[in-house]
Design an enzyme around this catalytic site. Structure first.
Site, PDB file in Angstrom:
ATOM      1  CB  CYS A  65      -0.969  -0.039   1.170  1.00 41.09           C
ATOM      2  SG  CYS A  65      -2.329   1.152   1.022  1.00 41.09           S
TER       3      CYS A  65
ATOM      4  CG  HIS B  30      -3.711  -3.134   3.783  1.00 39.46           C
ATOM      5  ND1 HIS B  30      -2.533  -2.790   4.405  1.00 39.46           N
ATOM      6  CD2 HIS B  30      -4.218  -1.976   3.270  1.00 39.46           C
ATOM      7  CE1 HIS B  30      -2.333  -1.493   4.292  1.00 39.46           C
ATOM      8  NE2 HIS B  30      -3.333  -0.972   3.595  1.00 39.46           N
TER       9      HIS B  30
END
Length: 526
Positions: free
Chosen positions: A335, A446
């Protein structure tokens, strides 16, 4: 309602345990935390953001997570300000003073609506408090503890953590600081994370019972080796670099050394719980160039303040250390970490940091911060049949995206994955990027390591790259989590007076068939 004498006394996991217990007894149960301050978050099925702890509690209850379970999520942004997420979407950024003095009352009706929505759908709602109900400097505008208990007409269990010391003082002090009417809401207390001889604790327990005129519902033992995420960074394992590198094993069977950069605004550190659980991995949360040099794999994780954390890495010389490491070894960006590994990060709206900043230039990507947050659960597969230059079989992926950056890729980019929403395959998209030499990859996902198929192949590929033997034993993460939840629930059910707790919510308590069978076995063995 589970209240705590302070943060990190175990409220979140105790709430999860109670959710699992009520579910095992055949009741529809939901968790609820009106206001959560955490950088650990999760995506609901609808693509909305809630605290990760509430997602775990929903998992324990056997129900889908909902924004109503955590209507307000506060994500600290640095500079004494926080991003406020209301019912899963960005509501605004405010200072702590502004939030407590002006905004809380504005959000209270939303909290009430969310609680009522759950109460109408479920037999039991287990509420979790935040911090302590006795923060007298903030209590006037506290909507996470006593005011929520009054709104829900909840019976409260006050929990203290004996592992950190001072449990009797914290229990007594918390109750003494409550007003008489507030104190009446607390029906009893419990002591959590106990290690040792319970008989030595009894005199103190009886003294506190006499002082506060409330019963102790039980002493909960410290439960070791749970693979369940903690609420905040206080739960991060304390492993020093000296411990990590002492007596470095040079055999082919040694553990794979994984260094995760412990960024100042580290978010979703639970991404690495499944990796830490593997016997073939030694994982360190680190902040030094020395640790990076000694690692087999360096991971730059998610961040709430991506540019600020990038500038911090630069100030510590970690950017140069990671660039050097990538020349001969392996680097992963998750991310915000992937954004940092790119060429530039531009923030024209000042969402996190004004202006444009150069990245580490390990991936050919550019990122522009935007006002709208991408929040979704996804499934997918690896875009190529190789990882770190090592061949892999067809590899399925799953995880969730929570980010405000829009990343652009060059036309010749080798993508990391092909994704589709969990709602279907119509919105197929490309994710992430792989460097030309295949030493570096980045992804927006994630929770990517929680998928057994990917984690196992990641470990095999990384170990093979470094000339290490294949891992001998590999875990099944989802089964480990189920086992942990059940073990936690059994421990709590044995420790607490469940008849009284069930009576608080107007339900009869009967031992489950498995519990009765267990007790019969123990009696026979005795």
């Amino acid at each position: 309602m589970v209240l705590g004498t302070s943060s990190h006394v175990g409220k979140s996991l105790l709430t999860a345990a109670l959710c699992r217990i009520f579910a095992q007894h055949g009741h529809r149960v939901a968790p609820f935390k009106s206001q959560n301050m955490s950088l650990n978050s999760a995506a609901t099925i609808e693509g909305l953001e809630i605290g990760r702890a509430q997602a775990l509690q929903a998992e324990a209850a056997g129900v889908a997570p909902s924004v109503h379970m955590n209507p307000i999520l506060i994500k600290p942004s640095g500079g004494n300000s926080s991003q406020v997420v209301v019912r899963g979407k960005i509501w605004g950024r405010v200072t702590a003073a502004e939030y407590h003095q002006r905004r809380v009352e504005e959000l209270l009706p939303i909290v009430r609506e969310s609680y009522n929505a759950l109460a109408a759908e479920y037999d039991v709602v287990i509420l979790e408090g935040a911090g302590s109900p006795a923060e007298i400097n903030l209590k006037q505008h506290d909507i996470a503890n006593i005011r929520m208990a009054e709104m829900a007409d909840a019976r409260c269990l006050l929990v203290g953590d004996i592992d950190r010391g001072g449990v009797f003082a914290s229990l007594l002090g918390t109750l003494e600081l409550l007003e008489p009417k507030e104190r009446e809401l607390v029906r009893g207390f419990a002591i959590n994370k106990f290690r040792g001889d319970a008989s030595l604790l009894e005199p103190g327990v009886h003294t506190i019972e006499d002082r506060v005129q409330k019963p102790c519902l039980g002493v909960i033992p410290y439960v070791h080796s749970l693979v369940l995420e903690e609420e905040d960074s206080l739960g991060l394992p304390v492993v020093t670099q000296a411990q990590w590198t002492s007596g470095l094993d040079r055999s082919s069977h040694r553990r794979l050394r994984v260094a995760v950069i412990a960024l100042p605004s580290f978010s979703n550190f639970t991404d690495f719980d499944s990796l830490r659980s593997e016997a073939s991995v030694s994982l360190l949360f680190c902040r030094t160039a020395e640790a990076i040099a000694q690692a087999d794999v360096v991971i730059v994780p998610g961040s709430k303040q991506t540019v600020d954390d990038l500038l911090w890495m630069r100030s510590q010389g970690l950017d140069v250390a990671i660039q050097k490491h990538a020349q001969t070894s392996l680097v992963v960006g998750i991310c915000g970490g992937m954004q940092m590994l790119g060429e530039t990060i531009t923030d024209p709206l000042g969402m996190e940091h004004d202006g444009t900043v150069a990245g580490l230039c390990l991936l050919p990507i550019q990122t522009t911060m935007q006002a709208d947050k991408v929040t979704r659960n996804v499934k997918g597969k690896m875009a190529a049949a190789a990882l770190f230059g090592q061949s892999i079989t067809d590899c399925q992926l799953s995880g969730y995206e929570i980010h405000i950056g829009q990343t652009s890729y060059q036309s010749e980019t080798t993508h990391f994955a092909v994704l589709f929403s969990e709602r279907g395959t119509a919105d197929t998209s490309k994710d992430g990027c792989v460097s030309i030499d295949m030493h570096v990859f980045g992804t927006y996902l994630h929770g990517i390591f929680d998928e057994d198929s990917f984690r196992h192949q990641f470990l095999r590929a990384a170990r093979s790259f470094h000339g290490l033997s294949a891992p001998r034993d590999l875990h099944l993460w989802k089964q480990l989590r189920e086992d942990s939840l059940n073990r936690l629930a059994r421990t709590v059910e044995d420790a607490l007076d469940m008849e009284m707790i069930f009576d608080w919510v107007g339900l009869p308590y009967k031992k489950t068939a498995s519990e009765i069978h267990s007790h019969l076995r123990e009696g026979t063995a005795g």
